[in-house]
Write a protein that holds these residues in place. Structure first.
Motif, PDB file in Angstrom:
ATOM      1  N   SER A  44      15.142  12.548   2.381  1.00 16.24           N
ATOM      2  CA  SER A  44      14.069  11.564   2.563  1.00 16.24           C
ATOM      3  C   SER A  44      12.839  11.862   1.713  1.00 16.24           C
ATOM      4  O   SER A  44      11.897  11.084   1.698  1.00 16.24           O
ATOM      5  CB  SER A  44      13.675  11.513   4.043  1.00 16.24           C
ATOM      6  N   ARG A  45      12.838  13.001   1.001  1.00 13.37           N
ATOM      7  CA  ARG A  45      11.729  13.309   0.092  1.00 13.37           C
ATOM      8  C   ARG A  45      12.117  13.131  -1.368  1.00 13.37           C
ATOM      9  O   ARG A  45      11.346  13.471  -2.262  1.00 13.37           O
ATOM     10  CB  ARG A  45      11.273  14.748   0.307  1.00 13.37           C
ATOM     11  N   GLY A  46      13.336  12.663  -1.604  1.00 12.66           N
ATOM     12  CA  GLY A  46      13.783  12.475  -2.978  1.00 12.66           C
ATOM     13  C   GLY A  46      14.233  13.759  -3.641  1.00 12.66           C
ATOM     14  O   GLY A  46      14.182  13.885  -4.854  1.00 12.66           O
ATOM     15  N   ASP A  80       5.020   6.360   2.693  1.00 13.61           N
ATOM     16  CA  ASP A  80       4.345   6.981   3.829  1.00 13.61           C
ATOM     17  C   ASP A  80       5.349   7.603   4.784  1.00 13.61           C
ATOM     18  O   ASP A  80       5.076   7.766   5.967  1.00 13.61           O
ATOM     19  CB  ASP A  80       3.498   5.947   4.575  1.00 13.61           C
ATOM     20  N   GLY A  81       6.516   7.947   4.264  1.00 10.04           N
ATOM     21  CA  GLY A  81       7.583   8.462   5.116  1.00 10.04           C
ATOM     22  C   GLY A  81       7.447   9.935   5.424  1.00 10.04           C
ATOM     23  O   GLY A  81       6.506  10.351   6.099  1.00 10.04           O
ATOM     24  N   ASP A  82       8.349  10.723   4.899  1.00 12.29           N
ATOM     25  CA  ASP A  82       8.381  12.151   5.181  1.00 12.29           C
ATOM     26  C   ASP A  82       7.312  12.828   4.315  1.00 12.29           C
ATOM     27  O   ASP A  82       7.605  13.411   3.271  1.00 12.29           O
ATOM     28  CB  ASP A  82       9.775  12.688   4.854  1.00 12.29           C
ATOM     29  N   VAL A  83       6.054  12.765   4.751  1.00 18.35           N
ATOM     30  CA  VAL A  83       4.939  13.173   3.879  1.00 18.35           C
ATOM     31  C   VAL A  83       4.616  14.657   3.979  1.00 18.35           C
ATOM     32  O   VAL A  83       3.838  15.172   3.177  1.00 18.35           O
ATOM     33  CB  VAL A  83       3.674  12.344   4.181  1.00 18.35           C
ATOM     34  N   ARG A 112       0.834  -1.210   0.000  1.00 21.28           N
ATOM     35  CA  ARG A 112       0.000   0.000   0.000  1.00 21.28           C
ATOM     36  C   ARG A 112       0.870   1.262   0.000  1.00 21.28           C
ATOM     37  O   ARG A 112       0.614   2.205  -0.727  1.00 21.28           O
ATOM     38  CB  ARG A 112      -0.899  -0.030   1.225  1.00 21.28           C
ATOM     39  N   PHE A 113       1.894   1.241   0.853  1.00 17.09           N
ATOM     40  CA  PHE A 113       2.845   2.349   0.846  1.00 17.09           C
ATOM     41  C   PHE A 113       4.202   1.783   0.443  1.00 17.09           C
ATOM     42  O   PHE A 113       4.869   1.132   1.234  1.00 17.09           O
ATOM     43  CB  PHE A 113       2.904   3.024   2.208  1.00 17.09           C
ATOM     44  N   LEU A 163       3.311  18.461   5.340  1.00 23.16           N
ATOM     45  CA  LEU A 163       2.078  19.054   5.856  1.00 23.16           C
ATOM     46  C   LEU A 163       0.847  18.361   5.278  1.00 23.16           C
ATOM     47  O   LEU A 163       0.751  18.148   4.067  1.00 23.16           O
ATOM     48  CB  LEU A 163       2.050  20.546   5.487  1.00 23.16           C
ATOM     49  N   LEU A 164      -0.083  17.990   6.117  1.00 19.54           N
ATOM     50  CA  LEU A 164      -1.350  17.346   5.756  1.00 19.54           C
ATOM     51  C   LEU A 164      -1.140  16.083   4.918  1.00 19.54           C
ATOM     52  O   LEU A 164      -1.991  15.699   4.128  1.00 19.54           O
ATOM     53  CB  LEU A 164      -2.251  18.325   4.985  1.00 19.54           C
ATOM     54  N   ALA A 165       0.024  15.486   5.053  1.00 20.28           N
ATOM     55  CA  ALA A 165       0.367  14.234   4.345  1.00 20.28           C
ATOM     56  C   ALA A 165       0.248  14.379   2.831  1.00 20.28           C
ATOM     57  O   ALA A 165      -0.081  13.423   2.133  1.00 20.28           O
ATOM     58  CB  ALA A 165      -0.493  13.081   4.846  1.00 20.28           C
ATOM     59  N   LEU A 166       0.524  15.593   2.332  1.00 22.42           N
ATOM     60  CA  LEU A 166       0.395  15.825   0.891  1.00 22.42           C
ATOM     61  C   LEU A 166       1.493  15.112   0.099  1.00 22.42           C
ATOM     62  O   LEU A 166       1.347  14.883  -1.096  1.00 22.42           O
ATOM     63  CB  LEU A 166       0.460  17.337   0.607  1.00 22.42           C
ATOM     64  N   GLY A 167       2.581  14.772   0.774  1.00 23.86           N
ATOM     65  CA  GLY A 167       3.687  14.114   0.073  1.00 23.86           C
ATOM     66  C   GLY A 167       3.589  12.600   0.055  1.00 23.86           C
ATOM     67  O   GLY A 167       4.524  11.925  -0.360  1.00 23.86           O
TER      68      GLY A 167
END
Lengths: 191, 407
Positions: free
Chosen positions: B224-226, B171-174, B141-142, B176-180
Motif C-alpha cells: 500500500s506504500r508502492g 492519504d492512505g498508508d502515510v 486533494r489526495f 509516522l507523522l503522515a510523512l508518507g
C-alpha cells in the motif's frame, strides 16, 4: 398499587414489548406427503423485487443459491443456465410461472424442483432517530412431477432493536442480515 | 550539566528507534534488485516454455482504461515507458507498434488474440507484450491510482509470464507523522508505475537467474506504500478477507495441473468495468498457485466473442462448455461470478462479489462462495490494518477466495 410497584410494572411491560419491537417473524408450509430426499437438483428463478433497491432480488437470490449449494444436500443449477432456459420458454408472468412453464423449465434444466421467491423488504427502516437494516423474503418450492407447491416459507430479519433505540449504531450490515434470513429459510427447508 | 545528562538519557531510546528504522529500511532495500544501465548477461540458458527473459524485446500496449471515465492514459504510458527504460528494457518503438495495431484494428488493449500476438512477434520481433490497465485515477486533494499490469509471452498459445497490481491513495498508508502523504497525482503515478516496473524487472531477473519457469514471477507484489514486497507462495492472506461461507467442494487433486479460465464477472454494481477489474484480480491471484495454469484474459475474451457468448445473467454451463472444449481453450475450471458492489471513490472502500467455479469433467458447479468486506472491517485501533483502496481490498479478497478454494 403502591408507589414501589409502579417502576416494576413498567419494566415488565417494556420487556414484554421487546419481541414486538425487534422484527422477527416466521411462516412455513411443508407438504406432508413430499419426499424431500428424492430431490437432487433445483433451479432458483430470479426473485420478484418489491423493494426500492434495484438489485435486492439478485443479491438475495445469489446468497440463497450459494448457501443452498453449500449445504451439499441439493445441487443448484447455475443462474446463467436458468436464464437461458427461461429465455427459451418465453415470458414468465410477474406472479410466477404456470404449471406448464414449471414443467418446461425443469425439463430443460434437468431439475427436480423450481424455487421462486419474492423480496418484500431490503434496506434501512427508520423509527424516530433510530435506523437499522431489514430484509424480508418469501420463497416457494414447486415440484416438477406434480407441479404443486411442496414447501413455502418466509422470514424477516434485522430491524430496530431496543439496543438501536437506546444507543444507536444503525443495526447490522445488509449482507449480515441477508445471511441471517437465508440461514433461517434453509433451517426451515431442512427441518 | 545535569540537564544535559537527563536530556541525553531521554534521547537514547529515540536514537535507538531511529537506528532500528534505518536498519529496517536498509534490509528492505537489500531485498530488492536495483536498476542498472543495461540488461544483464544471462547467467543460465533461457528456461523451457514461454518465459520472457530480461533483455528480450517487448511491446508495450497503450494503457487500457477501466476507470469508467476519462483518464490521463498517455501520461501513464509515458511514465511506464520511462520506468522501463530506466531498467534497460528493450521496447518496440511506437511507430512499429502503431502500424501493427492499425493493420489488425486493435482497439481493446486489455487483451489480444493469438493471431495478433503472432503478428506482433513476426512484424516487430517482440517476444512479450506488456498490457496495463488503469483502474482508478483521481487527482483531487489526495489523489488515488490503481493499476494492473501483465506481461504475456507471445507463444502458441500465449501465456502470462508476470502479473502484478498496485493501488495507492495519497492519504492512505502515510506512516509516522503522515510523512508518507502524497498530494501530487503525478508523484503518486510515478510511485505506482515504478513499483510495477520494479516488480517486473525483479521477477524476470530472478526467474532467469534461477532458470525456472514463471513460478518466481508470482511472488512479488506492490504494497500500500508502492514498495515491492516478496512473499512466499505458502504465505496466507489475512483471515478477515476470506469468503464468509467457505462453501462447496474444494479441488482436491493436488497432483494435477489444472488449466483455469476466468470470465469477466457479471457487473451489478454502480461502478463501470467492475466485472473486468475483478476478473484481473482473480487472474493475478490464481497465478500464484503453482498447480494452476491460468489462461490469459485476452484469449478468454476472444473465445467468448468468437462464439458470441454473452453473459447476461451470471455464470452458465454454456460459457463453461465453450471455454472448456478442446477446440477452444480446453480449460479444466471456469471461474466466474457476480459483482454486487465495488466502491473505489473517496471514503471507505467496499467490495462485494460472489464466485462460481464450473468444472469441465463433471460439467457442474464445484465451488461457490460469497465475499464482502470494507476497508475498515476488523479495524479496532488507530486505523491499524485499514485498507485504503478498493484495489487492495479486492486483491486481498480474491486472494482469500483462491486460498480457500485450494484448501
Amino acid at each position: 398499587m403502591t408507589a414501589k410497584q409502579r417502576p416494576l410494572n413498567r419494566i415488565l411491560m417494556t420487556l414484554a414489548l421487546i419481541p414486538l419491537v425487534s422484527c422477527v417473524s416466521d411462516d412455513v408450509f411443508t407438504e406432508p406427503n413430499m419426499d424431500f430426499g428424492s430431490l437432487r437438483a433445483v433451479a432458483v428463478l430470479p426473485f420478484n423485487n418489491f423493494t426500492a433497491e434495484e438489485f435486492a432480488s439478485a443479491r438475495v437470490r445469489d446468497a440463497f443459491s450459494t448457501m443452498l449449494l453449500a449445504t451439499g444436500a441439493l445441487y443448484v443449477i447455475p443462474p446463467g443456465e436458468v436464464a437461458r432456459a427461461m429465455g427459451a420458454i418465453g415470458r414468465i408472468p410477474r406472479e410466477g410461472p404456470s404449471s406448464e412453464q414449471i414443467k418446461q423449465l425443469a425439463d430443460a434444466l434437468d431439475a427436480d424442483a423450481i424455487i421462486t421467491g419474492v423480496v418484500l423488504e431490503y434496506g434501512p427502516v427508520r423509527s424516530g432517530s433510530a435506523s437499522a437494516n431489514v430484509v424480508s423474503v418469501s420463497l416457494q418450492m414447486i415440484e416438477k412431477a406434480s407441479g404443486m407447491v411442496v414447501w413455502s416459507a418466509s422470514s424477516t430479519r434485522g430491524g430496530i432493536t431496543v439496543w438501536d433505540r437506546l444507543f444507536g449504531g444503525g443495526g447490522e450490515p445488509m449482507n449480515a442480515v441477508t445471511e441471517k434470513v437465508v440461514n433461517d429459510l434453509l433451517d426451515k427447508l431442512f427441518d | 550539566m545535569i540537564s544535559w545528562t537527563s536530556s541525553s538519557i531521554s534521547i537514547r531510546p529515540v536514537w535507538g528507534l531511529l537506528a532500528l528504522l534505518a536498519l529496517l529500511s536498509l534490509s528492505s532495500c537489500a531485498s530488492r534488485p536495483e536498476p542498472s544501465d543495461g540488461p544483464p548477461e544471462p547467467q543460465l540458458p533461457p528456461p523451457a516454455g514461454q518465459a520472457v527473459n530480461y533483455g528480450d524485446l517487448i511491446a508495450v500496449l497503450p494503457i487500457s482504461n477501466l476507470t469508467g471515465t476519462s483518464a490521463p492514459l498517455r501520461a501513464v504510458e509515458k511514465v511506464l515507458r520511462a520506468q522501463l527504460a530506466r531498467w534497460g528494457f528493450r521496447i518496440v518503438d511506437a511507430d512499429s507498434l502503431a502500424k501493427v495495431m492499425d493493420r489488425y484494428r486493435i482497439r481493446d488493449t486489455g487483451g489480444l488474440s493469438p493471431g495478433v500476438f503472432r503478428a506482433l512477434r513476426e512484424e516487430t520481433g517482440a517476444v512479450g507484450v506488456l498490457m496495463t490497465s488503469l483502474e482508478v485515477f483521481y487527482e483531487d486533494r489526495f489523489p488515488r491510482i490503481s493499476l494492473m499490469s501483465r506481461l504475456v509471452a507471445g507463444g502458441d498459445p500465449p501465456e502470462i509470464a508476470w502479473m502484478s497490481g498496485v493501488g495507492l491513495a495519497g492519504d492512505g498508508d502515510v506512516g509516522l507523522l503522515a510523512l508518507g502523504r502524497v498530494g501530487d497525482p503525478d508523484a503518486l503515478m510515478e510511485i505506482a508505475v515504478r513499483c510495477l516496473v520494479d516488480s517486473l524487472a525483479g521477477s524476470l531477473t530472478e526467474t532467469q537467474a534461477l532458470g525456472s519457469s514463471a513460478s518466481h514471477n508470482r511472488m512479488s507484489e506492490c504494497d500500500s506504500r508502492g514498495e515491492v514486497v516478496y512473499s512466499s507462495p505458502e504465505a496466507n492472506g489475512k483471515r478477515r478477507f476470506r469468503p464468509r461461507k467457505p462453501l462447496g467442494s474444494p479441488i482436491t487433486d493436488v497432483n494435477r495441473r489444472y488449466s483455469v479460465a476466468v470470465i469477466p464477472f457479471l457487473n451489478l454494481s454502480q461502478r463501470r468495468n467492475a466485472g473486468r477489474i475483478l476478473e484481473l484480480h482473480f487472474v493475478n491471484q490464481l497465478l500464484r498457485n503453482e498447480s494452476l495454469s491460468v489462461v490469459d484474459p485476452g484469449l478468454v475474451r476472444q473465445e467468448l466473442l468468437a462464439n458470441r457468448v454473452v453473459m447476461a445473467a451470471g455464470p452458465s454451463l454454456e460459457n463453461a462448455r465453450v471455454l472448456s472444449s478442446d477446440e477452444s481453450l480446453g480449460a479444466d475450471l471456469i471461474f466466474s461470478g457476480v459483482v454486487f458492489d465495488y466502491q473505489d471513490g473517496y471514503g471507505i472502500p467496499k467490495v462485494d462479489f460472489s464466485l462460481t467455479v464450473i468444472e469441465k469433467e463433471s460439467h457442474k458447479v464445484v465451488w461457490s462462495s460469497r465475499s464482502y468486506s470494507t476497508g475498515t472491517e476488523g479495524v479496532l485501533f488507530f486505523d491499524l490494518g485499514r485498507v485504503y483502496t478498493a484495489h487492495q481490498l479486492a486483491a486481498e479478497m480474491a486472494r482469500g477466495a483462491t486460498e480457500a478454494l485450494s484448501r
